[in-house]
Scaffold this active site. Structure first.
Site, PDB file in Angstrom:
ATOM      1  N   THR A  19       9.624  -8.298  -1.354  1.00  0.00           N
ATOM      2  CA  THR A  19       8.613  -9.198  -1.919  1.00  0.00           C
ATOM      3  C   THR A  19       9.071  -9.584  -3.321  1.00  0.00           C
ATOM      4  O   THR A  19       9.372  -8.708  -4.140  1.00  0.00           O
ATOM      5  CB  THR A  19       7.258  -8.487  -1.993  1.00  0.00           C
ATOM      6  OG1 THR A  19       6.964  -7.994  -0.692  1.00  0.00           O
ATOM      7  CG2 THR A  19       6.167  -9.430  -2.438  1.00  0.00           C
ATOM      8  N   LYS A  64       3.922 -14.951   1.276  1.00  0.00           N
ATOM      9  CA  LYS A  64       3.822 -13.490   1.159  1.00  0.00           C
ATOM     10  C   LYS A  64       2.948 -13.100  -0.041  1.00  0.00           C
ATOM     11  O   LYS A  64       2.078 -12.233   0.039  1.00  0.00           O
ATOM     12  CB  LYS A  64       5.236 -12.905   0.994  1.00  0.00           C
ATOM     13  CG  LYS A  64       5.283 -11.450   0.630  1.00  0.00           C
ATOM     14  CD  LYS A  64       4.794 -10.585   1.754  1.00  0.00           C
ATOM     15  CE  LYS A  64       4.607  -9.155   1.319  1.00  0.00           C
ATOM     16  NZ  LYS A  64       4.220  -8.278   2.408  1.00  0.00           N
ATOM     17  N   CYS A  96       2.673  -2.730  -3.209  1.00  0.00           N
ATOM     18  CA  CYS A  96       2.578  -4.149  -2.842  1.00  0.00           C
ATOM     19  C   CYS A  96       1.436  -4.852  -3.559  1.00  0.00           C
ATOM     20  O   CYS A  96       1.652  -5.689  -4.413  1.00  0.00           O
ATOM     21  CB  CYS A  96       2.375  -4.265  -1.332  1.00  0.00           C
ATOM     22  SG  CYS A  96       3.573  -3.304  -0.424  1.00  0.00           S
TER      23      CYS A  96
HETATM   24  N1  SAJ Z   1      -7.999  -0.867  -0.712  1.00  0.00           N
HETATM   25  C1  SAJ Z   1      -9.299  -0.872  -1.210  1.00  0.00           C
HETATM   26  N2  SAJ Z   1     -10.265  -1.476  -0.472  1.00  0.00           N
HETATM   27  C2  SAJ Z   1     -10.019  -2.074   0.727  1.00  0.00           C
HETATM   28  C3  SAJ Z   1      -8.692  -2.084   1.219  1.00  0.00           C
HETATM   29  C4  SAJ Z   1      -7.703  -1.468   0.468  1.00  0.00           C
HETATM   30  O1  SAJ Z   1      -9.574  -0.349  -2.302  1.00  0.00           O
HETATM   31  O2  SAJ Z   1     -10.953  -2.579   1.343  1.00  0.00           O
HETATM   32  C5  SAJ Z   1      -6.928  -0.234  -1.509  1.00  0.00           C
HETATM   33  C6  SAJ Z   1      -6.180   0.865  -0.751  1.00  0.00           C
HETATM   34  O3  SAJ Z   1      -6.830   2.100  -0.853  1.00  0.00           O
HETATM   35  C7  SAJ Z   1      -4.846   0.849  -1.474  1.00  0.00           C
HETATM   36  C8  SAJ Z   1      -4.657  -0.638  -1.797  1.00  0.00           C
HETATM   37  O4  SAJ Z   1      -5.938  -1.213  -1.734  1.00  0.00           O
HETATM   38  O5  SAJ Z   1      -4.891   1.579  -2.689  1.00  0.00           O
HETATM   39  C9  SAJ Z   1      -3.712  -1.377  -0.875  1.00  0.00           C
HETATM   40  O6  SAJ Z   1      -3.906  -0.969   0.466  1.00  0.00           O
HETATM   41  P1  SAJ Z   1      -3.879  -1.977   1.702  1.00  0.00           P
HETATM   42  O7  SAJ Z   1      -4.112  -1.193   2.929  1.00  0.00           O
HETATM   43  O8  SAJ Z   1      -4.787  -3.111   1.453  1.00  0.00           O
HETATM   44  O9  SAJ Z   1      -2.442  -2.619   1.660  1.00  0.00           O
HETATM   45  P2  SAJ Z   1      -0.936  -2.033   1.585  1.00  0.00           P
HETATM   46  O10 SAJ Z   1      -0.499  -2.156   0.158  1.00  0.00           O
HETATM   47  O11 SAJ Z   1      -0.788  -0.735   2.236  1.00  0.00           O
HETATM   48  O12 SAJ Z   1      -0.204  -3.136   2.485  1.00  0.00           O
HETATM   49  C10 SAJ Z   1      -0.332  -4.502   2.107  1.00  0.00           C
HETATM   50  C11 SAJ Z   1      -0.675  -5.326   3.372  1.00  0.00           C
HETATM   51  N3  SAJ Z   1      -1.044  -6.667   2.968  1.00  0.00           N
HETATM   52  C12 SAJ Z   1      -2.185  -7.235   3.396  1.00  0.00           C
HETATM   53  O13 SAJ Z   1      -2.990  -6.673   4.097  1.00  0.00           O
HETATM   54  C13 SAJ Z   1      -2.426  -8.645   2.959  1.00  0.00           C
HETATM   55  C14 SAJ Z   1       0.530  -5.350   4.308  1.00  0.00           C
HETATM   56  O14 SAJ Z   1       0.295  -6.228   5.408  1.00  0.00           O
HETATM   57  C15 SAJ Z   1       1.774  -5.798   3.548  1.00  0.00           C
HETATM   58  O15 SAJ Z   1       2.921  -5.822   4.398  1.00  0.00           O
HETATM   59  C16 SAJ Z   1       2.015  -4.823   2.416  1.00  0.00           C
HETATM   60  O16 SAJ Z   1       0.902  -4.911   1.522  1.00  0.00           O
HETATM   61  C17 SAJ Z   1       3.291  -5.218   1.708  1.00  0.00           C
HETATM   62  O17 SAJ Z   1       4.308  -4.539   1.922  1.00  0.00           O
HETATM   63  O18 SAJ Z   1       3.314  -6.228   1.005  1.00  0.00           O
END
Ligand code: SAJ
Length: 455
Positions: free
Chosen positions: A130, A215, A269
């Site tokens: 990314t 992305k 990410c």
């Molecule tokens: N989180 C919240 N509230 C929510 C969802 C998540 O506080 O409702 C927090 C999580 O606990 C965590 C952070 O956000 O700390 C990120 O978690 P996540 O599950 O939203 O995402 P990542 O970082 O594990 O993965 C994301 C994904 N992107 C999207 O959903 C748009 C994934 O598809 C990407 O491939 C990844 O980033 C990446 O590698 O870019």
């Protein structure tokens, strides 16, 4: 085009699953990592990261003879760059006094440089990391052209980001739609052909900068939406509303889908990528920057909540600022250090930041992370197991919604700890069950004492 040999640079959360998936689908893959211990671990048939199903996949890939590992790049038909793009640790950008984080592109630049001596006519190079918008054309392309070959004429060059969700990488790698951005249409077609080896989702061709922007737009959208949920949690606490109930009700609306508040946004990410847009155009991105700041400040909000919880439980009047005078040295069991549920990844983890903040306030924190029981994090005292974390604690603080924490039986916990105060930052525990077990259970997004209402 016939890509039989692929060199994957960077064997982390994306590079390793991607390399292994290509290998079991018949491509000869050389996985390259600058860290010799990653390569040695793989050569012994082991892996250095936790991801469901990954160990089996890597074992299978190594057994076919198609996956080998090295610290050095070799001549190949295609090269895929999957190295980290963190932000700079000691330098910030500034736009009219507003600070923003800057991308550290050192790893992408040096991985690209490592390809140059091995680049041949007809090769394909793909950037998967990314990256800030225009990285493929403005950073990667000129480095590769030091070889004397011209991008788009002598070799193909593409950007194609992974979109997989940690915890379900192996399935999403195959099933998700894949956007391939070429610096020429022929480059995009070449990338399409390579990924078609295993991708079952749609493969869409576009230009490189659009693919980079797509992305970043995906992760920025999620970040802004989580910031909104976190702001709702703060508002709910002030207004005497249970944010979890309110979100559940709002989400009954057919066009509303509010995400979950929590202790902050971590990982490599979502907490990083939106800054790439801010860096590219700070004058155009106040919303993105503010959302980042809301999410980055959420650990401080949890700190205040812990402080207020102790005030409440000892019968003190909560100070306006939630200050902790006279309450230093409380023992806190922090459950979870990973950046999100059911993963072992501690990068940019808000949970770890909360532990540091509490300790800076003089609390004695013992942390338990079941997915990385032997983790060594500077300045964090790790428990050897759950009981070790909770037995002497004054408070049980839940920071990550790991399934095994969500399933904890409060009666069992009550018999293993002297704490009678618990704070749930992720809405995993049932208030009544915990109360029946003798706990005062506080939750993020729910005011701990009734707010006086007008009659
Ligand atoms: N989180 C919240 N509230 C929510 C969802 C998540 O506080 O409702 C927090 C999580 O606990 C965590 C952070 O956000 O700390 C990120 O978690 P996540 O599950 O939203 O995402 P990542 O970082 O594990 O993965 C994301 C994904 N992107 C999207 O959903 C748009 C994934 O598809 C990407 O491939 C990844 O980033 C990446 O590698 O870019």
């Amino acid at each position: 085009m016939n890509f039989q040999k692929l060199c994957v640079l960077g064997l982390g959360y994306i590079g390793l699953p991607t390399a292994s998936t290509f290998a079991i689908n018949g491509i000869k893959v050389l996985g390259v990592d600058i860290n010799p211990s990653v390569v040695e671990t793989l050569q012994k048939g082991q892996i250095h990261i936790h991801e469901p199903g990954l160990h089996n996949l890597v074992t299978q890939a190594v057994q076919t003879g198609n996956l080998t590992a090295s610290t050095r790049v070799e001549e190949s038909d295609a090269f895929l760059i999957a190295v980290p793009t963190p932000f700079k640790q000691h330098e910030l950008g500034d736009y009219k006094g507003q600070k923003f984080k800057l991308a550290d592109m050192t790893a992408v630049a040096s991985a690209t440089e490592a390809i140059v001596p091995h680049l041949r006519k007809g090769n394909l190079v793909i950037l998967e990391s990314t990256s800030p918008p225009r990285t493929t054309v403005d950073l990667v392309r000129p480095i590769l052209e030091r070889s004397g070959l011209k991008a788009g004429i002598d070799f193909f060059l593409c950007y194609s980001a992974e979109r997989v969700l940690p915890g379900q990488i192996l399935r999403e790698l195959v099933e998700n739609a894949r956007v391939i951005g070429g610096i020429t249409p022929e480059s995009a077609r070449a990338g399409h052909e390579l990924y078609a080896t295993f991708v079952k989702g749609k493969i869409i061709e576009t230009d490189a900068t659009t693919a980079e922007m797509v992305k970043l737009m995906e992760n920025t959208t999620r970040d802004v939406n989580i910031a909104l949920a976190n702001e709702f949690a703060r508002l709910a606490e002030k207004l005497g509303v249970n944010v979890w109930e309110a979100i559940g009700l709002a989400n009954l609306h057919p066009r509303i889908n509010i995400l979950s508040p929590g202790p902050g946004v971590g990982g490599h990410c979502i907490s990083v990528d939106p800054w790439f847009f801010v860096e590219a155009a700070p004058e155009l991105t106040p919303l993105i920057r503010n959302a980042r700041q809301v999410n980055d400040s959420q650990p401080h909000f949890v700190l205040k909540k812990v402080q207020q919880a102790f005030h409440g439980s000892v019968g003190n009047h909560a100070a306006e600022d939630g200050g902790m005078s006279g309450l230093k040295g409380k023992k806190i069991a922090a459950l979870g250090l990973a950046y999100k549920p059911n993963v072992d990844d501690l990068r940019e983890s808000p949970a770890a930041e909360i532990v540091h903040l509490l300790q800076a306030e003089g609390e004695q924190v013992k942390a338990w992370e079941p997915f990385k029981p032997n983790a060594r994090l500077e300045g964090i005292r790790m428990a050897t197991n759950l009981n070790d974390a909770i037995q002497d604690a004054d408070m049980v603080l839940l920071l990550v919604k790991h399934s095994e924490f969500a399933r904890l039986d409060p009666q069992v916990i009550a018999s293993s700890t002297k704490a009678r105060l618990a704070l749930d930052t992720v809405n995993a525990w049932d208030v009544e069950e915990w109360q029946r077990a003798g706990f005062q259970l506080l939750r993020l997004g729910v005011h701990s004492a009734p707010v006086p209402r007008a009659v």
